[in-house]
Design a protein around this motif. Sequence first.
Motif, PDB file in Angstrom:
ATOM      1  N   TYR A   1      -6.913   6.829   3.140  1.00 57.63           N
ATOM      2  CA  TYR A   1      -7.652   6.480   4.291  1.00 57.63           C
ATOM      3  C   TYR A   1      -7.546   6.674   4.956  1.00 57.63           C
ATOM      4  O   TYR A   1      -8.801   6.857   6.375  1.00 57.63           O
TER       5      TYR A   1
ATOM      6  N   ASP B   1       3.423   2.052  10.656  1.00 56.14           N
ATOM      7  CA  ASP B   1       3.190   1.944   9.402  1.00 56.14           C
ATOM      8  C   ASP B   1       4.874   2.241   8.689  1.00 56.14           C
ATOM      9  O   ASP B   1       5.152   1.471   7.760  1.00 56.14           O
TER      10      ASP B   1
ATOM     11  N   MET C   1       0.607  -1.440  -0.047  1.00 51.30           N
ATOM     12  CA  MET C   1      -0.444   0.093   0.013  1.00 51.30           C
ATOM     13  C   MET C   1       1.108   1.283  -0.760  1.00 51.30           C
ATOM     14  O   MET C   1       2.189   1.130   0.959  1.00 51.30           O
TER      15      MET C   1
ATOM     16  N   ASN D   1      -0.867   6.025  13.795  1.00 51.88           N
ATOM     17  CA  ASN D   1      -0.503   4.592  13.309  1.00 51.88           C
ATOM     18  C   ASN D   1       0.361   4.983  11.697  1.00 51.88           C
ATOM     19  O   ASN D   1       0.606   3.746  10.991  1.00 51.88           O
ATOM     20  N   LEU D   2       0.016   6.044  11.063  1.00 48.84           N
ATOM     21  CA  LEU D   2       1.251   6.148  10.117  1.00 48.84           C
ATOM     22  C   LEU D   2       2.569   6.430   9.865  1.00 48.84           C
ATOM     23  O   LEU D   2       3.026   5.782   9.431  1.00 48.84           O
TER      24      LEU D   2
ATOM     25  N   LYS E   1      -2.191   5.979  -0.389  1.00 49.63           N
ATOM     26  CA  LYS E   1      -3.205   5.122   0.042  1.00 49.63           C
ATOM     27  C   LYS E   1      -3.258   4.967   0.991  1.00 49.63           C
ATOM     28  O   LYS E   1      -4.855   5.658   1.944  1.00 49.63           O
ATOM     29  N   ARG E   2      -2.498   5.430   1.915  1.00 59.98           N
ATOM     30  CA  ARG E   2      -2.868   5.589   3.340  1.00 59.98           C
ATOM     31  C   ARG E   2      -3.176   7.072   4.054  1.00 59.98           C
ATOM     32  O   ARG E   2      -3.719   6.935   4.950  1.00 59.98           O
TER      33      ARG E   2
END
Length: 321
Positions: A9, A307, A1, A303-304, A5-6
Amino acid sequence: MTLLKRLIYAAILLTAVLVLNFSMMHFAPGDVADTIAASMGGADAETMAQIRVEYGLDQPFFVQLFAYIGRVLSFDLGYSYFYNTPVTELIFERLPATLLLAITAQVLAVVVGVLLGVFSARHPNGIANYFVTIFALFGYAAPVFWTGILLLIGFSLKIPLFPVAGMSDVTVQGGFFVKALDIAHHMVLPVLTLSSIFLALYSRLSRAAMLEVLGSDYIRTAKAKGLSNREVTLKHALKNALPPVVTLAGLQFSAVISGAVLVESVFSWPGLGQLALTSILARDTPTILGILFFSALVVIIGNLVTDLVMRLIDPRVRGHA
């Protein structure tokens, strides 16, 4: 991904949070007009109607919702009727204190939890393993506010080693390092309280991950090559045991922020938690919505970042991204 895209979202999730928060506050009993009337000592029906017209509360729900989202997109979170200050200004005043507390507690919990888990995995039948297990069970079971009250009674009232409340002492004079030490002194008990439950989680998870990795074939091969236990643990096993811990740390960041609200209430820490509690008691709707929005934003950014960190430490994630 991909990163794009992250971000898409994340934007969709943040919009959903905005809609949900506004809907809950809108359909809850009472509104801003009631808050303003209460601050005025009461108001008749005509005055209440004028207040609702002035603030757009007489409009249909979806009109109010889209107007609110539009204001948020322009970085306008409204005006606090209790503090008589723009909500954005209030949040930016309190946000650094909450982030300092939450991030420090999270880092401490991850570092100490991993160290305890690794040490326990290296000695699975030793007394250290039983200590980590008991400590983890106690830390996970104890409510964070209860732990905070115990620490407050023990190390602020009975044994006055740390301050009872606040983030700093206004009587302390000196330069940057003197004031930084004063803040660090005030942080000890709140950080220990907030990190206790998460430290237990990370220690157990890192122990389980290390035990699984230490039983792998490539670890036995590394030992057969004559590598020391230290090299095997740090260079081979730990690197492959960290991804589950990092993933959990990212997912738990929202819980850290939530726990900070309770900890701030116990220790009178001047962050978003204290602001949220006061705003709820005062029914200051714009401030409550602003705090919920910023809390969601911080969690999504966390959270990003998780990742991105996972992509750096785990080649398998890079291969599927």
